[in-house]
Structure formats: C-alpha cells, structure tokens
Scaffold this active site. Sequence first.
Site, mmCIF file in Angstrom:
data_model
loop_
_atom_site.group_PDB
_atom_site.id
_atom_site.type_symbol
_atom_site.label_atom_id
_atom_site.label_comp_id
_atom_site.label_asym_id
_atom_site.label_seq_id
_atom_site.Cartn_x
_atom_site.Cartn_y
_atom_site.Cartn_z
ATOM 1 N N TYR A 90 1.417 -12.751 -2.253
ATOM 2 C CA TYR A 90 0.911 -11.486 -2.725
ATOM 3 C C TYR A 90 -0.299 -10.932 -2.690
ATOM 4 O O TYR A 90 -0.762 -9.835 -2.260
ATOM 5 C CB TYR A 90 1.626 -11.340 -4.171
ATOM 6 C CG TYR A 90 1.060 -9.923 -4.683
ATOM 7 C CD1 TYR A 90 1.673 -8.612 -4.338
ATOM 8 C CD2 TYR A 90 -0.190 -10.135 -5.504
ATOM 9 C CE1 TYR A 90 0.845 -7.556 -4.679
ATOM 10 C CE2 TYR A 90 -0.761 -8.633 -5.788
ATOM 11 C CZ TYR A 90 -0.250 -7.695 -5.647
ATOM 12 O OH TYR A 90 -0.988 -6.412 -5.817
ATOM 13 N N ASP A 119 5.554 -7.940 -4.690
ATOM 14 C CA ASP A 119 5.429 -8.494 -5.963
ATOM 15 C C ASP A 119 6.548 -7.909 -7.001
ATOM 16 O O ASP A 119 7.504 -7.471 -6.346
ATOM 17 C CB ASP A 119 4.127 -7.786 -6.577
ATOM 18 C CG ASP A 119 4.059 -6.335 -6.868
ATOM 19 O OD1 ASP A 119 5.057 -5.599 -6.292
ATOM 20 O OD2 ASP A 119 3.343 -5.731 -7.722
ATOM 21 N N GLU A 134 -7.237 -7.334 -7.977
ATOM 22 C CA GLU A 134 -5.791 -7.994 -7.872
ATOM 23 C C GLU A 134 -5.653 -9.298 -8.467
ATOM 24 O O GLU A 134 -4.588 -9.550 -9.167
ATOM 25 C CB GLU A 134 -5.469 -8.518 -6.292
ATOM 26 C CG GLU A 134 -5.515 -6.981 -5.288
ATOM 27 C CD GLU A 134 -4.262 -6.271 -5.800
ATOM 28 O OE1 GLU A 134 -3.248 -6.737 -6.468
ATOM 29 O OE2 GLU A 134 -4.259 -5.069 -5.674
#
Length: 347
Positions: free
Chosen positions: A115, A133, A33
Amino acid sequence: MNFSQQLIDWYTVNKRSLPWRDTKNPYFIWLSEVILQQTRVQQGLPYYKSFVKKFPSVENLAHAPQDEVLKLWQGLGYYSRARNLQTAAMQIVDNNSKFPDNYKDLLQLKGVGEYTAAAIASFAFGESVAVVDGNVYRVLSRIYGIATPINVPAGVKEFKSLAGKLLDQHDPATYNQAIMEFGAIQCVPKSPDCSVCPFQSNCIAYQEQRVKELPVKLKKTKVKNLFHHYLVIQTPSKKTVLHQRDNSSIWAGLFEFPYIEAQGALLPQEIIEEKFFKELVGESRFRESVYNQQPIIHKLSHRKVHAYFWIIELDQELNDTLSIEDARAKPVHVLMERFMKEFWQGK
DNA sequence: AAGGCGGGGCA
DNA sequence: TGCCCAGCCTT
C-alpha cells in the site's frame, strides 16, 4: 462519464486540504503515509506537523537519537512504525540519500509495504500503480457489489486487479487520492449517508440494499481465554453449592459451581483471599485442595475456558446448599457435567 | 497463514 | 463497555 472521472470530480469538490497534498517531496509524503497507516487523519495530523518541523529532511531523521523519534511518536500507537521509519531513513542515507523513486524500490524500505509503496510512487513520482487500502476495498466492494472476502488471498487478488483496471493512467496520483478520500469521508464503514452519494444510481450495494453487508470480511473468530476457578463446596453432611448463571452470556441459565474468574492460574492463597471466596464460605473453617493441577480445557466457538476445580471442605453447614443428588438433577453445561460425573462417580 | 502491534470512534 | 478499524512485520 466513467467511474474514475466521476470519482476525481467528486474529489475536486470535496477534498480536505491537507499539508502532505501540497507537496511532491517524497520524504514528506512517505512520512504522512506511515503516520496514517491504521490512523485517522484527525489523529495523525499534529504528528505529521511535528515530524516535519523537527526532522525536515530524511538525514535529520536518520541521524536523530531513537528516543527522540519515539518521543515524537508517543501516543500514536503501533510504535514499530516509528522504529521502522528511522531504520528506513538510515537505509536511504546509506544509499547516498537517494530516495527510492519507484514502487519496486520503495518496497525495499523497512515499514513500506504494498500500500505505502503504491501511495508514494503515485503521489510523488506519478507512477501508475493503484493503491489498495481499507478505503479502496470498501468503496469497490460496494460499488461493484463484490462479496468476495477482502482478507483471503482470492479477495486480495480480485480487488487489486479491479483497482488496477480502474486506475486513471493519466493522473494516477489524483485518482488514488480520490478513491481513498471518498472512502474516508463519503463511503464510510458505518452508516454512510448514501442520500448524498454521487454513485447512488450505479452502486450495486445501494441498489440492492447491501451496503451494510459490504465489504465482506472473514472473521477470524478470535478465541478469548477464560480462567474459571470453580469452588466445589463440601459441607459435613455432603451438601454442595451451585449458582445459576444469568441469562446474558454463555451457558445462560444453567447451573454450575460458583467460580472466581481470573487472568490465569491461581495459588491456593490467592483463592482464599478473594472477596467472593470469603463471602461464600462465611465463618466456616475449611480445608482446600485443588482437584486438577492442569485445567480442564473446554472449547467453545469463541471462548476457551480453562477450568480449575477447588475442593473446599467446610467444618459447618451453609445456607443455600443442596445434596449431591439434587445437584446432579440440575441442568448443567457439558464442562460441569464432565466434572460432576467424574468427581461424584458411584455416589 | 496467523498473530501481534494501539489508539480513537462509535453503537 | 466492547466492538471495529485493516498495514506491516514476524514467526
């Protein structure tokens, strides 16, 4: 069938096979991520692989020399992500190597915002928290025809609220993956191929032909600084030189003193060494002086022009000169008019 | 609330 | 060539 289920069905068929989707290891998911923040999968993939290989555990990452981490990150951009990543790894190791296992605790990690915390919490721990996002903003704004700007507080609130309502409570991980994957490969920013989109019939943007307009993003008109060093030629007979601007940019077709464009202030020495200056002055001898040490600031909607005026007194005539009177008759922009009026007052 | 942070893709 | 992309931190 509801939207979430339709999305998951689409995902099941169309998803890409990516290494971080085959794991529940929160460390690997976190790694992926952070690497994918502001980064396309295609670009991030090799970095993910090398990080997993070199730092197979959060302890390995925490204990590595910073140079080694940065070296591995080299070329990926946004380098504070790499430093924050390692800082967070140390945070975790300091906490008995207990990886935060919920949204709230994940938010405490350096470099993990809303996020990323939502992504890790849902993917690794199955927590019911919706990711929001850029993909999500785009998909939701189009399908629901929402024109609220995505980069103002009201818009953020609205999209988060909607994303939360749409979240599949039974399988938040798959739903979150699905909506982002849909945004990444079907509902793309530019020229999406709506002819093959499963949401054609219930996508408001498609139905109303507003796909190109959504999502709405408020332009923070980034103002560009320009530094113009205007060369005010004075010949012995008090003639000067004006150039006409081309038609393709600001002040199209208007007249002004020829100028050197720079990155900032210039010294007299730098002015007279410019090729443009030499071509303009030719064989003349000259005496130069700056009219204004402080630039005149001229603001346009998207430009801030820092205007310096250099008075160039020549000892011989040039071609293509004109009298002050003729110069005053030419169409000029406001900045030029201000200067000419002040400089030539009473003449 | 706004600015800075980097690369790659694309018109 | 210049525009666009849209997470997080800092100020």
